[in-house]
Design an enzyme around this catalytic site. Structure first.
Site, PDB file in Angstrom:
ATOM      1  N   SER A   1      52.586  27.983  24.722  1.00 36.18           N
ATOM      2  CA  SER A   1      53.395  27.375  25.781  1.00 36.18           C
ATOM      3  C   SER A   1      54.815  27.266  25.250  1.00 36.18           C
ATOM      4  CB  SER A   1      52.870  25.971  26.084  1.00 36.18           C
ATOM      5  OG  SER A   1      53.822  25.253  26.846  1.00 36.18           O
TER       6      SER A   1
ATOM      7  N   TYR B   1      50.450  17.653  22.609  1.00 37.04           N
ATOM      8  CA  TYR B   1      50.235  18.956  23.269  1.00 37.04           C
ATOM      9  C   TYR B   1      51.200  19.986  22.693  1.00 37.04           C
ATOM     10  CZ  TYR B   1      50.278  22.484  27.003  1.00 37.04           C
ATOM     11  OH  TYR B   1      50.223  23.670  27.707  1.00 37.04           O
TER      12      TYR B   1
ATOM     13  N   LYS C   1      50.406  23.517  20.639  1.00 38.85           N
ATOM     14  CA  LYS C   1      50.877  24.826  21.115  1.00 38.85           C
ATOM     15  C   LYS C   1      51.779  25.487  20.066  1.00 38.85           C
ATOM     16  CE  LYS C   1      48.484  24.927  24.756  1.00 38.85           C
ATOM     17  NZ  LYS C   1      47.487  25.985  24.967  1.00 38.85           N
TER      18      LYS C   1
HETATM   19  N1  NAD Z   1      50.031  25.713  33.726  1.00 43.21           N
HETATM   20  C1  NAD Z   1      51.060  25.663  32.901  1.00 43.21           C
HETATM   21  O1  NAD Z   1      52.174  25.298  33.296  1.00 43.21           O
HETATM   22  C2  NAD Z   1      50.919  26.109  31.465  1.00 43.21           C
HETATM   23  C3  NAD Z   1      52.106  26.289  30.738  1.00 43.21           C
HETATM   24  C4  NAD Z   1      52.010  26.688  29.413  1.00 43.21           C
HETATM   25  C5  NAD Z   1      50.770  26.893  28.833  1.00 43.21           C
HETATM   26  N2  NAD Z   1      49.653  26.708  29.562  1.00 43.21           N
HETATM   27  C6  NAD Z   1      48.363  26.911  28.876  1.00 43.21           C
HETATM   28  O2  NAD Z   1      47.591  27.854  29.575  1.00 43.21           O
HETATM   29  C7  NAD Z   1      46.207  27.551  29.367  1.00 43.21           C
HETATM   30  C8  NAD Z   1      45.502  27.504  30.721  1.00 43.21           C
HETATM   31  O3  NAD Z   1      46.090  26.469  31.467  1.00 43.21           O
HETATM   32  P1  NAD Z   1      45.971  26.338  33.055  1.00 43.21           P
HETATM   33  O4  NAD Z   1      47.311  25.968  33.540  1.00 43.21           O
HETATM   34  O5  NAD Z   1      45.255  27.502  33.618  1.00 43.21           O
HETATM   35  O6  NAD Z   1      45.081  25.002  33.091  1.00 43.21           O
HETATM   36  P2  NAD Z   1      43.799  24.618  33.980  1.00 43.21           P
HETATM   37  O7  NAD Z   1      43.582  23.181  33.699  1.00 43.21           O
HETATM   38  O8  NAD Z   1      43.981  25.088  35.372  1.00 43.21           O
HETATM   39  O9  NAD Z   1      42.639  25.487  33.312  1.00 43.21           O
HETATM   40  C9  NAD Z   1      42.162  25.206  32.018  1.00 43.21           C
HETATM   41  C10 NAD Z   1      40.714  25.654  31.935  1.00 43.21           C
HETATM   42  O10 NAD Z   1      40.250  25.354  30.598  1.00 43.21           O
HETATM   43  C11 NAD Z   1      38.969  24.746  30.702  1.00 43.21           C
HETATM   44  N3  NAD Z   1      38.707  23.883  29.546  1.00 43.21           N
HETATM   45  C12 NAD Z   1      39.288  22.683  29.273  1.00 43.21           C
HETATM   46  N4  NAD Z   1      38.724  22.153  28.176  1.00 43.21           N
HETATM   47  C13 NAD Z   1      37.784  23.028  27.754  1.00 43.21           C
HETATM   48  C14 NAD Z   1      36.841  23.009  26.695  1.00 43.21           C
HETATM   49  N5  NAD Z   1      36.751  21.978  25.840  1.00 43.21           N
HETATM   50  N6  NAD Z   1      36.014  24.071  26.548  1.00 43.21           N
HETATM   51  C15 NAD Z   1      36.069  25.107  27.413  1.00 43.21           C
HETATM   52  N7  NAD Z   1      36.914  25.161  28.461  1.00 43.21           N
HETATM   53  C16 NAD Z   1      37.761  24.129  28.622  1.00 43.21           C
HETATM   54  C17 NAD Z   1      39.028  23.949  32.003  1.00 43.21           C
HETATM   55  O11 NAD Z   1      37.735  23.622  32.486  1.00 43.21           O
HETATM   56  C18 NAD Z   1      39.810  24.899  32.912  1.00 43.21           C
HETATM   57  O12 NAD Z   1      38.939  25.784  33.589  1.00 43.21           O
HETATM   58  C19 NAD Z   1      46.156  26.228  28.595  1.00 43.21           C
HETATM   59  O13 NAD Z   1      45.944  26.487  27.231  1.00 43.21           O
HETATM   60  C20 NAD Z   1      47.526  25.652  28.822  1.00 43.21           C
HETATM   61  O14 NAD Z   1      47.923  24.804  27.779  1.00 43.21           O
HETATM   62  C21 NAD Z   1      49.691  26.318  30.873  1.00 43.21           C
END
Ligand code: NAD
Length: 240
Positions: free
Chosen positions: A135, A149, A153
């Site tokens: 991220s 967090y 990351k």
């Molecule tokens: N959405 C954003 O703005 C953003 C920005 C930067 C990075 N990210 C990163 O992208 C990745 C995906 O994020 P997203 O936005 O799709 O989030 P989201 O919450 O929509 O999806 C995350 C998924 O991970 C699963 N998960 C959570 N804990 C878990 C565990 N212990 N074991 C297995 N699965 C687990 C959840 O059930 C969910 O399906 C994350 O690592 C997040 O940090 C997201």
């Protein structure tokens, strides 16, 4: 001959992970979704169709990861370390040990456990690769109150460098650094939709990103980008 691609995606039941799965399936790859949310997994697998396999796994649980490894329906060729949580907001003078441990266990330890399982189980494949979902929080410290967090990351960026070095030349390893992407993780961060939209003021592209825009970059790093390894690509609309 090289095996057909089988992509193991953690957190693949929704959001960015699901969008990556959609793109993998569209190009004929099999996907194996490891996610803790059983209901979301069922619906994701149904929507993705016969190339998708779902296994309920909490990646923070070493025994669950080992059991899932033993039950893999196909040997994977590619890995997307995508599962992650934002965790509760905590000021520096109000850190809660349990909450720190929960974020570290999922975002960092889970990534290491899953990577180890993938490396033991993987099938040989020309052009195999790993993608770590970091991220821009890993570069700029993250939103106020979300230092833990941001630190997890940032750690993923260090892991990407180490994996790219140690796993070459068999595997390329890269990271993505998304900005503010319109998924459920963001609805936790912002009190309401208006607050979420207001943050677009700080984004040069003046809008939130979509999960598919992250998946587009993921597809390139996973399957193209043959001479790219150890790199981090921002998908953040110009935000640093
Ligand atoms: N959405 C954003 O703005 C953003 C920005 C930067 C990075 N990210 C990163 O992208 C990745 C995906 O994020 P997203 O936005 O799709 O989030 P989201 O919450 O929509 O999806 C995350 C998924 O991970 C699963 N998960 C959570 N804990 C878990 C565990 N212990 N074991 C297995 N699965 C687990 C959840 O059930 C969910 O399906 C994350 O690592 C997040 O940090 C997201």
């Amino acid at each position: 001959m090289s095996a057909p691609a089988v992509v193991l995606i953690t957190g693949g039941a929704r959001g960015i992970g699901y969008a990556v799965a959609e793109r993998c399936v569209a190009r004929g790859a099999r996907v194996i979704l490891w996610d803790v949310d059983a209901e979301a997994l069922r619906s994701a697998a149904r929507s993705l169709g016969p190339l998708a396999f779902a296994q309920r796994v909490d990646i923070a649980d070493a025994h669950a990861v080992e059991a899932a490894e033993a039950a893999l329906p196909h040997a994977p060729t590619h890995l997307v370390n995508n599962a992650g949580i934002l965790g509760r907001a905590m000021a520096f003078d109000a850190m809660q040990a349990e909450e720190i441990d929960r974020a570290l266990a999922i975002n960092l330890r889970g990534t290491l456990l899953v990577t180890a399982a993938f490396l033991r189980a993987k099938a040989p494949c020309d052009g195999a690769s790993i993608l770590n979902m970091s991220s821009i929080a890993g570069m700029n410290g993250g939103a106020k109150g979300h230092a833990v967090y941001g630190a997890t990351k940032g750690a993923m960026l260090a892991l990407t460098a180490a994996m790219a070095r140690d796993l070459a030349p068999e595997l390329r390893v890269n990271a993505l650094a998304p900005g503010i992407i319109d998924t459920e993780i963001q609805t936790q961060l912002f009190a309401d939709r208006a607050a979420l939209e207001a943050t677009t003021a700080g984004i040069p592209q003046a809008r939130l990103g979509t999960a598919d825009e992250v998946a587009e970059a993921a597809e390139w790093l996973l399957f193209g980008a043959g001479y790219v390894s150890g790199e981090t690509l921002r998908v953040a609309g110009g935000r640093k």
